[in-house]
Design a protein around this motif. Structure first.
Motif, PDB file in Angstrom:
ATOM      1  N   SER A 132      17.726 -19.067  -5.369  1.00 53.49           N
ATOM      2  CA  SER A 132      16.304 -19.243  -5.088  1.00 53.49           C
ATOM      3  C   SER A 132      16.047 -19.170  -3.593  1.00 53.49           C
ATOM      4  N   VAL A 133      14.930 -18.517  -3.214  1.00 52.49           N
ATOM      5  CA  VAL A 133      14.468 -18.453  -1.829  1.00 52.49           C
ATOM      6  C   VAL A 133      12.968 -18.715  -1.831  1.00 52.49           C
ATOM      7  N   VAL A 134      12.395 -18.889  -0.627  1.00 50.64           N
ATOM      8  CA  VAL A 134      10.958 -19.134  -0.487  1.00 50.64           C
ATOM      9  C   VAL A 134      10.408 -18.217   0.598  1.00 50.64           C
ATOM     10  N   THR A 135       9.237 -17.629   0.361  1.00 51.75           N
ATOM     11  CA  THR A 135       8.634 -16.704   1.304  1.00 51.75           C
ATOM     12  C   THR A 135       7.656 -17.419   2.236  1.00 51.75           C
ATOM     13  N   VAL A 136       7.225 -16.703   3.268  1.00 51.82           N
ATOM     14  CA  VAL A 136       6.253 -17.260   4.208  1.00 51.82           C
ATOM     15  C   VAL A 136       4.885 -17.466   3.543  1.00 51.82           C
ATOM     16  N   ASP A 137       4.661 -16.841   2.382  1.00 53.64           N
ATOM     17  CA  ASP A 137       3.433 -17.058   1.622  1.00 53.64           C
ATOM     18  C   ASP A 137       3.581 -18.192   0.617  1.00 53.64           C
ATOM     19  N   ASN A 138       4.646 -18.993   0.786  1.00 52.41           N
ATOM     20  CA  ASN A 138       4.895 -20.183  -0.035  1.00 52.41           C
ATOM     21  C   ASN A 138       5.221 -19.846  -1.487  1.00 52.41           C
ATOM     22  N   GLU A 139       5.803 -18.680  -1.717  1.00 50.38           N
ATOM     23  CA  GLU A 139       6.223 -18.326  -3.068  1.00 50.38           C
ATOM     24  C   GLU A 139       7.699 -18.653  -3.251  1.00 50.38           C
ATOM     25  N   VAL A 140       8.000 -19.358  -4.324  1.00 52.11           N
ATOM     26  CA  VAL A 140       9.375 -19.659  -4.713  1.00 52.11           C
ATOM     27  C   VAL A 140       9.846 -18.553  -5.655  1.00 52.11           C
ATOM     28  N   VAL A 191       3.759 -22.588  -4.118  1.00 52.61           N
ATOM     29  CA  VAL A 191       3.532 -24.002  -3.808  1.00 52.61           C
ATOM     30  C   VAL A 191       2.473 -24.073  -2.710  1.00 52.61           C
ATOM     31  N   PRO A 192       1.781 -25.210  -2.570  1.00 56.68           N
ATOM     32  CA  PRO A 192       0.635 -25.265  -1.653  1.00 56.68           C
ATOM     33  C   PRO A 192       0.988 -25.214  -0.170  1.00 56.68           C
ATOM     34  N   SER A 193       2.189 -25.680   0.196  1.00 52.57           N
ATOM     35  CA  SER A 193       2.510 -25.849   1.616  1.00 52.57           C
ATOM     36  C   SER A 193       3.773 -25.088   1.986  1.00 52.57           C
ATOM     37  N   ARG A 194       3.942 -24.886   3.286  1.00 54.45           N
ATOM     38  CA  ARG A 194       5.086 -24.142   3.826  1.00 54.45           C
ATOM     39  C   ARG A 194       6.399 -24.847   3.489  1.00 54.45           C
ATOM     40  N   VAL A 195       7.430 -24.042   3.275  1.00 55.71           N
ATOM     41  CA  VAL A 195       8.767 -24.544   2.946  1.00 55.71           C
ATOM     42  C   VAL A 195       9.761 -23.995   3.956  1.00 55.71           C
ATOM     43  N   VAL A 196      10.581 -24.863   4.551  1.00 58.35           N
ATOM     44  CA  VAL A 196      11.643 -24.431   5.455  1.00 58.35           C
ATOM     45  C   VAL A 196      13.011 -24.931   5.007  1.00 58.35           C
ATOM     46  N   VAL A 210       6.282 -33.089   0.099  1.00 53.30           N
ATOM     47  CA  VAL A 210       6.033 -33.031  -1.330  1.00 53.30           C
ATOM     48  C   VAL A 210       7.216 -32.331  -2.001  1.00 53.30           C
ATOM     49  N   VAL A 211       7.677 -32.875  -3.144  1.00 53.38           N
ATOM     50  CA  VAL A 211       8.816 -32.325  -3.869  1.00 53.38           C
ATOM     51  C   VAL A 211       8.313 -31.731  -5.185  1.00 53.38           C
TER      52      VAL A 211
END
Length: 377
Positions: free
Chosen positions: A110-118, A132-137, A155-156
């Motif tokens: 799994s990865v996450v994009t800058v558009d907050n897509e998992v 997801v609503p917020s940025r993930v790093v 948020v988890v």
């Protein structure tokens, strides 16, 4: 480094870049790296393979599962490689720029994009994507047929790994400021461990309910920036002990079986700690390296020979401590004394990921996208 102020629902989310006067540990005005001194190796070691992906502009995690490592570049290429040889197992394209590295259980990645897509892949085939609503790093955690994602507002989110169905979301009251740096999301037996500011929280992975939490640091400061103390990933798991650094504040170990703090020591720093059953080791904001006794937190030794070299997180392999620096060198120190044992080059770019151990192979990654595997003897 970015600190992300978060206002609660209905308000605005924005990023603030801190001046060097506010956060000297991340300043571009740091003193120049200490020159490396000549070193006569006291142990043997060599590079056994290397691979190139692409530029990496996020904090790359390198999970190791079933003899494979999983990596990704900022452009969206996701790779599984054999840890012993570097041979490509599969390759996938996210089709978007990534903001967080890879999480994998050996099959699903799994990865996450800058558009907050998992996004989740099965052996390189895209299964699903969810926003997801917020940025993930922080790299997602894939475990128990679930994907756990923690965003910068702490948020988890939990998703079904097979179909992307959202299972639960945990949102708790928090501080106005949060740290935009990879945090703690880890598994302990049948428990999900996540960083919630300076607290280590244990969640029921099936329901997202809180089981216990332990304060790992007691942040002090005259403003919210100085009191930032988010736990930094990856956490160090040693049996029932879980150790982590609280950003610019402390290094601490907790007993995850009892949900109790074992010890906490004031120690500024911005990179993850490593360790073994004997020592926990990490570098502070000036890259002074300190080793603490795992059982008690007693200081065992220090090393000030690599000041301001922007050291990576640490890995302890038997009698040796391994980490990288801003010039792409991989350093090997004695875990017993902190004395240098060996130094090996990569591609001259900063080592950006905490080294990982796959069998007898130590793997590091650089900002340029170089993946290098070494075997110390």
């Amino acid at each position: 480094m970015t600190v992300r102020p978060v206002r609660r629902p209905g308000a605005v989310l924005w990023a603030v870049l801190l001046a060097s006067a506010l956060l000297a540990a991340c300043s571009s005005d740091k003193p120049k790296p200490t020159p490396l001194q000549p070193l006569t190796p006291s142990i043997a070691g060599k590079q056994v393979w290397s691979a190139d992906i692409g530029d990496v502009r996020f904090q790359l995690g390198v999970p190791v599962r079933d003899g494979k490592i999983f990596v990704a570049d900022s452009g969206g290429t996701v790779l599984a490689l054999q840890a012993d040889s570097g041979a490509e197992v599969w390759r996938a394209q996210a089709g978007a720029t990534l903001s967080a590295g890879v999480g994998s259980d050996g099959r699903y990645a799994s990865v996450v994009t800058v558009d907050n897509e998992v996004l989740v892949f099965d052996a390189g085939k895209l299964l699903w994507r969810q926003r997801v609503p917020s940025r993930v790093v922080t790299p997602p955690l894939v475990a128990g047929e679930r994907v756990f994602v923690k965003s910068v507002d702490r948020v988890v989110h939990a998703f079904d790994v097979l179909d992307g169905r959202r299972l639960w979301t945990l949102q708790r009251p928090g501080d106005a400021l949060t740290l935009s740096q990879a945090g703690v999301v880890a598994a302990y037996k049948n428990t999900l461990l996540v960083g919630q500011g300076a607290r280590l929280a244990a969640l029921d992975p099936l329901r997202g309910t809180l089981q216990w939490e332990v304060p790992m640091a007691s942040p002090r400061g005259t403003n919210e920036v100085e009191r930032l103390a988010d736990l930094l990933g990856p956490a160090l798991r040693l049996g029932d002990k879980v150790c982590a650094r609280a950003f610019q504040s402390a290094v601490a170990c907790a007993d995850a079986a009892r949900g109790a703090l074992l010890w906490s020591r004031n120690a500024g720093g911005t990179q993850a700690v490593g360790g073994s059953e004997e020592i926990v080791v990490g570098a502070d904001g000036a890259d002074r390296i300190t080793a603490w006794k795992t059982a008690t937190g007693e200081v065992l030794w220090g090393n000030e020979r690599l000041l301001y070299r922007q050291l990576s997180g640490m890995l302890v392999v038997g009698p040796t401590v391994v980490f990288g620096d801003v010039d792409g060198y991989v350093h090997f120190l004695s875990a017993a004394s902190g004395e240098p044992q060996l130094r090996l080059p990569t591609d001259g770019e900063p080592v950006i990921a905490t080294p990982v151990l796959a069998g007898t192979t130590v793997v590091v990654a650089t900002r340029k996208g170089g993946i290098f595997a070494f075997r110390p003897n």
